[in-house]
Design an enzyme around this catalytic site. Structure first.
Site, PDB file in Angstrom:
ATOM      1  N   HIS A  52      -4.484  -4.333  -2.990  1.00 21.10           N
ATOM      2  CA  HIS A  52      -4.615  -4.188  -1.700  1.00 21.10           C
ATOM      3  C   HIS A  52      -4.876  -2.698  -1.196  1.00 21.10           C
ATOM      4  O   HIS A  52      -4.876  -2.360  -0.202  1.00 21.10           O
ATOM      5  CB  HIS A  52      -3.771  -4.746  -0.574  1.00 21.10           C
ATOM      6  CG  HIS A  52      -3.651  -6.275  -0.462  1.00 21.10           C
ATOM      7  ND1 HIS A  52      -2.865  -7.177   0.083  1.00 21.10           N
ATOM      8  CD2 HIS A  52      -4.639  -7.027  -1.238  1.00 21.10           C
ATOM      9  CE1 HIS A  52      -2.901  -8.352  -0.211  1.00 21.10           C
ATOM     10  NE2 HIS A  52      -4.084  -8.394  -0.911  1.00 21.10           N
ATOM     11  N   VAL A  84       0.822  -1.178  -0.084  1.00 24.85           N
ATOM     12  CA  VAL A  84      -0.090   0.096   0.040  1.00 24.85           C
ATOM     13  C   VAL A  84       0.926   1.266   0.079  1.00 24.85           C
ATOM     14  O   VAL A  84       0.230   2.220   0.166  1.00 24.85           O
ATOM     15  CB  VAL A  84      -1.042   0.062   1.218  1.00 24.85           C
ATOM     16  CG1 VAL A  84      -2.027  -1.258   1.078  1.00 24.85           C
ATOM     17  CG2 VAL A  84      -0.117  -0.261   2.543  1.00 24.85           C
ATOM     18  N   ASP A  85       2.215   1.031  -0.181  1.00 26.87           N
ATOM     19  CA  ASP A  85       3.150   2.265  -0.050  1.00 26.87           C
ATOM     20  C   ASP A  85       3.265   2.642  -1.765  1.00 26.87           C
ATOM     21  O   ASP A  85       2.848   1.961  -2.709  1.00 26.87           O
ATOM     22  CB  ASP A  85       4.310   1.736   0.382  1.00 26.87           C
ATOM     23  CG  ASP A  85       5.277   0.898  -0.374  1.00 26.87           C
ATOM     24  OD1 ASP A  85       5.455  -0.082   0.278  1.00 26.87           O
ATOM     25  OD2 ASP A  85       5.440   0.978  -1.732  1.00 26.87           O
ATOM     26  N   SER A 126       5.376 -13.644   1.443  1.00 29.89           N
ATOM     27  CA  SER A 126       5.467 -14.820   1.900  1.00 29.89           C
ATOM     28  C   SER A 126       4.540 -15.858   1.359  1.00 29.89           C
ATOM     29  O   SER A 126       4.661 -16.959   1.840  1.00 29.89           O
ATOM     30  CB  SER A 126       5.340 -14.648   3.503  1.00 29.89           C
ATOM     31  OG  SER A 126       4.059 -14.066   3.646  1.00 29.89           O
TER      32      SER A 126
HETATM   33  C1  BV8 Z   1     -10.419 -11.938   0.356  1.00 31.05           C
HETATM   34  C2  BV8 Z   1      -4.251  -4.592   4.458  1.00 31.05           C
HETATM   35  C3  BV8 Z   1     -12.782 -12.870  -0.507  1.00 31.05           C
HETATM   36  C4  BV8 Z   1      -3.554  -3.190   3.803  1.00 31.05           C
HETATM   37  C5  BV8 Z   1      -3.637  -7.169   3.992  1.00 31.05           C
HETATM   38  C6  BV8 Z   1      -7.956 -19.057   1.371  1.00 31.05           C
HETATM   39  C7  BV8 Z   1      -7.454 -19.798   2.465  1.00 31.05           C
HETATM   40  C8  BV8 Z   1      -7.348 -19.236   3.942  1.00 31.05           C
HETATM   41  C9  BV8 Z   1      -7.706 -17.742   3.963  1.00 31.05           C
HETATM   42  C10 BV8 Z   1      -8.360 -17.252   3.074  1.00 31.05           C
HETATM   43  C11 BV8 Z   1      -8.445 -17.883   1.657  1.00 31.05           C
HETATM   44  N1  BV8 Z   1      -9.188 -17.090   0.749  1.00 31.05           N
HETATM   45  C12 BV8 Z   1      -9.309 -15.761   1.481  1.00 31.05           C
HETATM   46  C13 BV8 Z   1      -8.718 -16.188   2.828  1.00 31.05           C
HETATM   47  C14 BV8 Z   1      -8.989 -14.982   3.759  1.00 31.05           C
HETATM   48  C15 BV8 Z   1      -7.614 -13.982   3.437  1.00 31.05           C
HETATM   49  C16 BV8 Z   1      -6.329 -14.533   3.936  1.00 31.05           C
HETATM   50  O1  BV8 Z   1      -5.766 -14.932   2.865  1.00 31.05           O
HETATM   51  N2  BV8 Z   1      -5.852 -14.975   4.869  1.00 31.05           N
HETATM   52  C17 BV8 Z   1      -4.779 -15.340   5.160  1.00 31.05           C
HETATM   53  C18 BV8 Z   1      -4.101 -14.993   6.218  1.00 31.05           C
HETATM   54  C19 BV8 Z   1      -4.873 -16.938   5.597  1.00 31.05           C
HETATM   55  N3  BV8 Z   1      -7.665 -13.121   2.543  1.00 31.05           N
HETATM   56  C20 BV8 Z   1      -8.431 -12.036   2.510  1.00 31.05           C
HETATM   57  O2  BV8 Z   1      -9.157 -11.816   3.265  1.00 31.05           O
HETATM   58  C21 BV8 Z   1      -8.352 -11.303   1.302  1.00 31.05           C
HETATM   59  N4  BV8 Z   1      -9.668 -11.089   0.805  1.00 31.05           N
HETATM   60  O3  BV8 Z   1      -9.973 -13.377   0.321  1.00 31.05           O
HETATM   61  O4  BV8 Z   1     -11.869 -11.693  -0.152  1.00 31.05           O
HETATM   62  C22 BV8 Z   1     -12.379 -12.796  -1.964  1.00 31.05           C
HETATM   63  C23 BV8 Z   1     -11.541 -13.592  -2.597  1.00 31.05           C
HETATM   64  C24 BV8 Z   1     -11.292 -13.758  -4.033  1.00 31.05           C
HETATM   65  C25 BV8 Z   1     -12.220 -13.121  -4.749  1.00 31.05           C
HETATM   66  C26 BV8 Z   1     -13.088 -12.324  -4.165  1.00 31.05           C
HETATM   67  C27 BV8 Z   1     -13.581 -12.233  -2.699  1.00 31.05           C
HETATM   68  C28 BV8 Z   1      -7.880  -9.725   1.547  1.00 31.05           C
HETATM   69  C29 BV8 Z   1      -6.629  -9.868   1.740  1.00 31.05           C
HETATM   70  C30 BV8 Z   1      -5.757  -8.429   2.010  1.00 31.05           C
HETATM   71  C31 BV8 Z   1      -5.694  -8.209   3.459  1.00 31.05           C
HETATM   72  N5  BV8 Z   1      -5.162  -6.982   3.528  1.00 31.05           N
HETATM   73  N6  BV8 Z   1      -3.121  -5.596   4.301  1.00 31.05           N
HETATM   74  C32 BV8 Z   1      -2.243  -2.959   4.685  1.00 31.05           C
HETATM   75  O5  BV8 Z   1      -2.594  -2.580   5.777  1.00 31.05           O
HETATM   76  O6  BV8 Z   1      -1.236  -3.240   4.070  1.00 31.05           O
HETATM   77  S1  BV8 Z   1      -2.891  -8.332   3.921  1.00 31.05           S
HETATM   78  C33 BV8 Z   1      -1.011  -7.844   4.242  1.00 31.05           C
HETATM   79  O7  BV8 Z   1      -0.533  -9.000   4.000  1.00 31.05           O
HETATM   80  C34 BV8 Z   1      -0.442  -6.667   3.356  1.00 31.05           C
HETATM   81  O8  BV8 Z   1      -1.350  -6.270   2.552  1.00 31.05           O
HETATM   82  C35 BV8 Z   1       0.591  -7.466   2.573  1.00 31.05           C
HETATM   83  O9  BV8 Z   1       0.681  -6.912   1.421  1.00 31.05           O
HETATM   84  C36 BV8 Z   1       0.057  -8.905   2.588  1.00 31.05           C
HETATM   85  C37 BV8 Z   1       0.962  -9.940   2.073  1.00 31.05           C
HETATM   86  O10 BV8 Z   1       2.311  -9.995   3.014  1.00 31.05           O
HETATM   87  P1  BV8 Z   1       3.385 -10.131   2.190  1.00 31.05           P
HETATM   88  O11 BV8 Z   1       3.588  -8.799   1.354  1.00 31.05           O
HETATM   89  O12 BV8 Z   1       3.628 -11.295   1.774  1.00 31.05           O
HETATM   90  O13 BV8 Z   1       4.361  -9.710   3.381  1.00 31.05           O
HETATM   91  P2  BV8 Z   1       5.061 -10.680   4.445  1.00 31.05           P
HETATM   92  O14 BV8 Z   1       5.393  -9.846   5.663  1.00 31.05           O
HETATM   93  O15 BV8 Z   1       3.947 -11.808   4.700  1.00 31.05           O
HETATM   94  O16 BV8 Z   1       6.278 -11.381   3.631  1.00 31.05           O
HETATM   95  C38 BV8 Z   1       7.251 -10.500   3.202  1.00 31.05           C
HETATM   96  C39 BV8 Z   1       8.346 -11.368   2.384  1.00 31.05           C
HETATM   97  O17 BV8 Z   1       9.475 -10.729   2.017  1.00 31.05           O
HETATM   98  C40 BV8 Z   1       8.894 -12.785   3.185  1.00 31.05           C
HETATM   99  O18 BV8 Z   1       8.647 -13.932   2.500  1.00 31.05           O
HETATM  100  C41 BV8 Z   1      10.522 -12.395   3.592  1.00 31.05           C
HETATM  101  O19 BV8 Z   1      11.387 -13.621   3.523  1.00 31.05           O
HETATM  102  C42 BV8 Z   1      10.643 -11.471   2.159  1.00 31.05           C
HETATM  103  N7  BV8 Z   1      11.619 -10.530   2.398  1.00 31.05           N
HETATM  104  C43 BV8 Z   1      12.066 -10.106   3.474  1.00 31.05           C
HETATM  105  N8  BV8 Z   1      12.983  -8.961   3.167  1.00 31.05           N
HETATM  106  C44 BV8 Z   1      13.247  -9.162   1.784  1.00 31.05           C
HETATM  107  C45 BV8 Z   1      12.416 -10.005   1.464  1.00 31.05           C
HETATM  108  N9  BV8 Z   1      12.564 -10.569   0.031  1.00 31.05           N
HETATM  109  C46 BV8 Z   1      13.523 -10.110  -0.662  1.00 31.05           C
HETATM  110  N10 BV8 Z   1      14.409  -9.228  -0.161  1.00 31.05           N
HETATM  111  C47 BV8 Z   1      14.487  -8.638   1.167  1.00 31.05           C
HETATM  112  N11 BV8 Z   1      15.330  -7.715   1.624  1.00 31.05           N
END
Ligand code: BV8
Length: 232
Positions: free
Chosen positions: A107, A91-92, A176
């Site tokens: 998102h 979102v940045d 992730s």
């Molecule tokens: C929806 C708000 C229905 C904005 C966010 C199936 C199974 C289980 C659950 C669900 C499913 N389907 C839907 C769900 C529910 C849910 C979900 O997925 N839950 C999860 C936790 C199981 N999903 C939802 O509710 C979504 N909506 O499904 O609606 C629908 C579906 C389809 C069609 C129509 C309707 C809504 C999801 C959005 C939620 N909002 N945030 C904000 O405040 O930012 S989520 C949040 O996680 C952020 O948005 C973020 O962008 C997102 C993903 O996280 P990542 O970007 O991956 O960040 P993370 O820290 O996890 O990982 C970072 C990675 O970078 C790591 O791997 C790390 O190793 C790596 N890294 C670190 N440093 C470096 C690096 N890589 C390279 N270089 C580096 N230097």
């Protein structure tokens, strides 16, 4: 050389710019309960708490700059002759500031506000609170950050899924693979016959779904990947 590329990015691409990720050991979700600040229920229960969280994130990003990985993706969009779409979960605004244009914030963006009264969307760089007035309808107390919370439908899914169906290269960077539907895009790309590549610091939840992977900091592996792709 591919003819159509879809790129998905997550918080990891902005990590080396100084922006915290979500699920790394000291990530945002280790400090804040996502149910309180990133769900409609959390906003309904305590809107001031949610405004405080997004005001902090909006202010926190101000001092950070796009990094070499953001720049490499902007170069790829500019120099690649085929179809190109960058989908970010972030979102940045670091992708835009690096020059990316064919970009979808699935998102949402914390620099935008959404009015619950009129549905109007506006650019919003300042603090947001229950006292904030909608620039479109003048209502007070109806503003929320224009971001997609858990349980809400991500933006532009039709356009994203059409691009996945038509791509022959899908690259996932800095995510992730925890959050759906984004975490499922690799399956859709594979079903379309695309080559799928993961560029991440470490193997993601969905690492086994990718044909290829490179692990390391994004500012190293992403520019090198783009260089090889354009040089091919
Ligand atoms: C929806 C708000 C229905 C904005 C966010 C199936 C199974 C289980 C659950 C669900 C499913 N389907 C839907 C769900 C529910 C849910 C979900 O997925 N839950 C999860 C936790 C199981 N999903 C939802 O509710 C979504 N909506 O499904 O609606 C629908 C579906 C389809 C069609 C129509 C309707 C809504 C999801 C959005 C939620 N909002 N945030 C904000 O405040 O930012 S989520 C949040 O996680 C952020 O948005 C973020 O962008 C997102 C993903 O996280 P990542 O970007 O991956 O960040 P993370 O820290 O996890 O990982 C970072 C990675 O970078 C790591 O791997 C790390 O190793 C790596 N890294 C670190 N440093 C470096 C690096 N890589 C390279 N270089 C580096 N230097």
């Amino acid at each position: 050389m591919p003819s159509a590329i879809v790129i998905l990015t997550g918080a990891g691409i902005s990590a080396e710019s100084g922006i915290a990720t979500f699920r790394d050991p000291d990530g945002i979700w280790s400090k804040v309960d996502y149910r309180e600040v990133a769900t409609p229920q959390g906003f309904a229960a305590n809107p001031a708490r949610v405004h405080q969280f997004y005001n902090w994130r909006r202010n926190n990003v101000r001092g950070f700059e796009p990094n070499a990985a953001h720049a490499a993706l902007a170069r790829l969009e500019r120099d690649f002759a085929g179809e190109f779409l960058l989908v970010t979960q972030n979102v940045d605004s670091l992708h835009e500031r690096a020059g990316s244009q064919r970009l979808i914030h699935m998102h949402g963006q914390h620099d935008k506000a959404l009015c619950n009264a009129c549905g109007g969307r506006t650019i919003w760089h300042d603090e947001m609170s229950l006292a904030s007035r909608c620039p479109c309808c003048e209502e007070v107390g109806q503003m929320r950050p224009d971001v997609v919370w858990f349980g809400e439908t991500p933006y532009e899914l039709d356009r994203i899924q059409a691009a996945l169906r038509g791509c022959d290269l899908f690259v996932s960077i800095g995510t992730s693979g925890n959050v759906y539907p984004a975490a499922g895009f690799v399956r859709e790309a594979r079903a379309a016959g695309a080559r799928t590549v993961e560029l991440n610091l470490e193997p993601s939840q969905g690492a086994d779904l990718f044909h290829e992977a490179e692990h390391g900091p994004a500012t190293g592996i992403v520019p090198a990947f783009v260089e090889r792709l354009l040089g091919a």
